[in-house]
Design an enzyme around this catalytic site. Sequence first.
Site, short mmCIF file in Angstrom:
data_model
loop_
_atom_site.label_atom_id
_atom_site.label_comp_id
_atom_site.label_asym_id
_atom_site.label_seq_id
_atom_site.Cartn_x
_atom_site.Cartn_y
_atom_site.Cartn_z
N LYS A 23 0.84 -1.21 0.00
CA LYS A 23 0.00 0.00 0.00
C LYS A 23 0.87 1.26 0.00
O LYS A 23 0.62 2.20 -0.75
CB LYS A 23 -0.89 0.00 1.25
N ASN A 24 1.91 1.28 0.84
CA ASN A 24 2.68 2.51 0.98
C ASN A 24 3.64 2.76 -0.18
O ASN A 24 4.20 3.84 -0.31
CB ASN A 24 3.43 2.52 2.32
N ARG A 93 -4.20 10.87 4.97
CA ARG A 93 -3.14 11.87 4.98
C ARG A 93 -2.19 11.73 3.79
O ARG A 93 -1.60 12.72 3.35
CB ARG A 93 -2.33 11.74 6.26
N CYS A 117 -3.82 13.12 13.63
CA CYS A 117 -4.57 11.88 13.50
C CYS A 117 -4.33 11.06 14.75
O CYS A 117 -3.60 11.48 15.64
CB CYS A 117 -4.22 11.12 12.22
N ARG A 122 1.56 14.54 13.31
CA ARG A 122 1.93 14.37 11.90
C ARG A 122 1.94 15.66 11.06
O ARG A 122 1.10 15.85 10.18
CB ARG A 122 1.04 13.31 11.24
N PRO A 123 2.89 16.55 11.32
CA PRO A 123 2.97 17.80 10.55
C PRO A 123 3.44 17.58 9.11
O PRO A 123 3.86 16.48 8.76
CB PRO A 123 4.00 18.62 11.33
N ILE A 124 3.38 18.65 8.30
CA ILE A 124 3.85 18.54 6.90
C ILE A 124 4.95 19.56 6.60
O ILE A 124 5.22 19.89 5.45
CB ILE A 124 2.70 18.69 5.87
N ASP A 125 5.57 20.08 7.67
CA ASP A 125 6.59 21.13 7.47
C ASP A 125 7.73 20.68 6.54
O ASP A 125 8.25 21.47 5.75
CB ASP A 125 7.17 21.57 8.83
N LEU A 126 8.12 19.41 6.60
CA LEU A 126 9.25 18.96 5.76
C LEU A 126 8.86 18.93 4.28
O LEU A 126 9.68 19.22 3.41
CB LEU A 126 9.74 17.59 6.21
N ASP A 308 5.21 0.78 11.72
CA ASP A 308 3.94 0.16 11.31
C ASP A 308 3.80 -1.27 11.83
O ASP A 308 2.73 -1.87 11.70
CB ASP A 308 3.80 0.21 9.79
N ARG A 400 -8.34 -0.24 5.31
CA ARG A 400 -7.57 0.83 4.67
C ARG A 400 -6.25 0.30 4.11
O ARG A 400 -5.74 0.82 3.13
CB ARG A 400 -7.25 1.94 5.69
N1 EPU Z 1 7.25 14.51 10.18
C1 EPU Z 1 7.49 15.82 10.46
N2 EPU Z 1 7.27 16.73 9.47
C2 EPU Z 1 6.86 16.38 8.22
C3 EPU Z 1 6.63 15.02 7.94
C4 EPU Z 1 6.84 14.11 8.95
O1 EPU Z 1 7.86 16.18 11.58
O2 EPU Z 1 6.69 17.26 7.37
C5 EPU Z 1 7.47 13.51 11.24
C6 EPU Z 1 6.24 12.66 11.52
O3 EPU Z 1 5.33 13.32 12.39
C7 EPU Z 1 6.85 11.42 12.11
C8 EPU Z 1 8.15 11.29 11.31
O4 EPU Z 1 8.42 12.59 10.78
O5 EPU Z 1 7.17 11.62 13.46
C9 EPU Z 1 8.10 10.28 10.18
O6 EPU Z 1 6.93 10.49 9.40
P1 EPU Z 1 6.91 10.25 7.83
O7 EPU Z 1 6.77 11.57 7.16
O8 EPU Z 1 8.04 9.38 7.42
O9 EPU Z 1 5.53 9.48 7.64
P2 EPU Z 1 4.67 9.52 6.32
O10 EPU Z 1 5.57 9.60 5.17
O11 EPU Z 1 3.59 10.52 6.46
C10 EPU Z 1 4.67 6.94 5.90
C11 EPU Z 1 3.67 5.83 5.89
C12 EPU Z 1 3.20 5.56 7.31
C13 EPU Z 1 4.42 5.19 8.16
C14 EPU Z 1 5.47 6.30 8.08
C15 EPU Z 1 6.74 5.99 8.82
C16 EPU Z 1 2.64 6.05 3.72
C17 EPU Z 1 1.43 6.31 2.93
N3 EPU Z 1 2.55 6.20 5.04
O12 EPU Z 1 4.00 8.08 6.41
O13 EPU Z 1 2.32 4.44 7.22
O14 EPU Z 1 4.02 4.98 9.49
O15 EPU Z 1 5.79 6.57 6.71
O16 EPU Z 1 7.32 4.84 8.31
O17 EPU Z 1 3.66 5.68 3.18
C18 EPU Z 1 0.60 3.01 7.91
O18 EPU Z 1 0.74 2.40 6.84
O19 EPU Z 1 -0.09 2.56 8.87
C19 EPU Z 1 1.27 4.31 8.09
C20 EPU Z 1 0.89 5.19 9.02
#
Ligand code: EPU
Length: 426
Positions: A23-24, A93, A117, A122-126, A308, A400
Amino acid sequence: MSEKLLIHQSGPFQGTVTVNGAKNAALPLMAACLLTDEPSILDNIPRVTDVLTMVEILRRLGAAVTFEGHRLTVTPAGFTGTVAPYDLVSRMRASICVLGPLLARHGKAHVSMPGGCVIGPRPIDLHLKGLAALGATFSIEHGYVVGTADRLRGGRLLLSGAFGSSVLATANVMMAATLAEGTTLIEHAACEPEVIDLAHALVAMGARIEGQGGPVIRIDGVERLHGARHRIIADRIEAGTLMLATAIAGGEVTLEGAQPEHLGAVLDKLAEASVSVEKLNGMLRVKREGPLRGVEVTTLPFPGFPTDLQAPMMALMTIAQGVSVLTEQVYPERFMHISELNRMGASITREGSSAVVKGVARLSGAPVAASDLRASAALILAGLAAENQTELAGVEHLERGYQNLEQQLGRVGAKIRRLSEAEQYK
Ligand code: EPU
């Protein structure tokens, strides 16, 4: 009211299960199809609701999408939309990964802000920092991220946050950079296999990318990409869940299609817990060797133990001998399943971003509710070891991201039955 699962104590398991596509890996790859006008074909796509949500987003943006069996075809000729609306982004998200393709193709993006969530803020700043380094500018208006850019320009950027690298921020910037002018260097890039898979697909579309799988990814922008055909990798989290289920129920199960190179940290912890995993050409044979032993696990970005699988691992720890400790370094708030596991007789206390799990001799079945996707898997796994019946509500979370988990487990001996809404009213 939605469907429920009734889980009975099961095992020992015996048989073979095939692992579905990831899925991811599928979600960002579907967004990547928007980077060209030409059709692309993705094979091995799992039939889970997050994928269906992404199909809907692509269609709202004007792309034509067909999804037959496990083959998804995206034809973006009519892709003129720039809005990813609240009703879809709030469902999932990962919708945020259309941001990079929208800016690269249209220079404009209107993407609803994903809120917090159940697994944390789970911010999107990066994502924004990375795309800003390529020349995009952002404002937040009425709950939407509004991004604009002329032709994106390559740049050098660092994508590390408080909790390490970010999988989807790396994906977003990598996608946008394929069409930017000049060279982009992403430092502290995520090394997850899903990022590598995305890079492979983008290269098949004509992108120039090097270094994927390592901490620095180099992308040399090109004028345009073309359509491609790509088969996505097997789901390492589903594979890990099936292994943990086998560890809990006992017996011996063969997994077809699982990629052991994506599961190193998981195999290592399984071995410590007395579970052997044998690699045989293209397959993995999982076998519990005697009583489960408690382990210490810390979740980390790849190649560390995946967050996960934290909840499913905790299900194993509940019945392992001795004390286990699980520390969450990716999502420190991802512990909603603790109280549900304790309702089944587990002995878990939370201490900050760690959970201390004292193994118990037996769990007892109870009505429980899933708070998110991976918690739902953990509760099913615990139910396999619990006396009497466990009744799991919140099955929509499971759907999901797991395609027919209860049928896969059923094939090797799990006693799980789906209770329809109509049956619950009887
Ligand atoms: N983070 C920030 N800022 C950002 C983005 C992330 O601080 O802009 C933080 C997050 O809050 C977290 C860490 O960085 O503490 C890592 O988050 P990441 O961005 O890697 O997560 P993601 O890319 O949003 C994907 C998977 C998640 C999985 C994470 C970590 C997908 C669709 N989702 O999320 O999958 O937990 O990587 O491996 O690929 C799941 O499948 O159940 C799931 C939640």
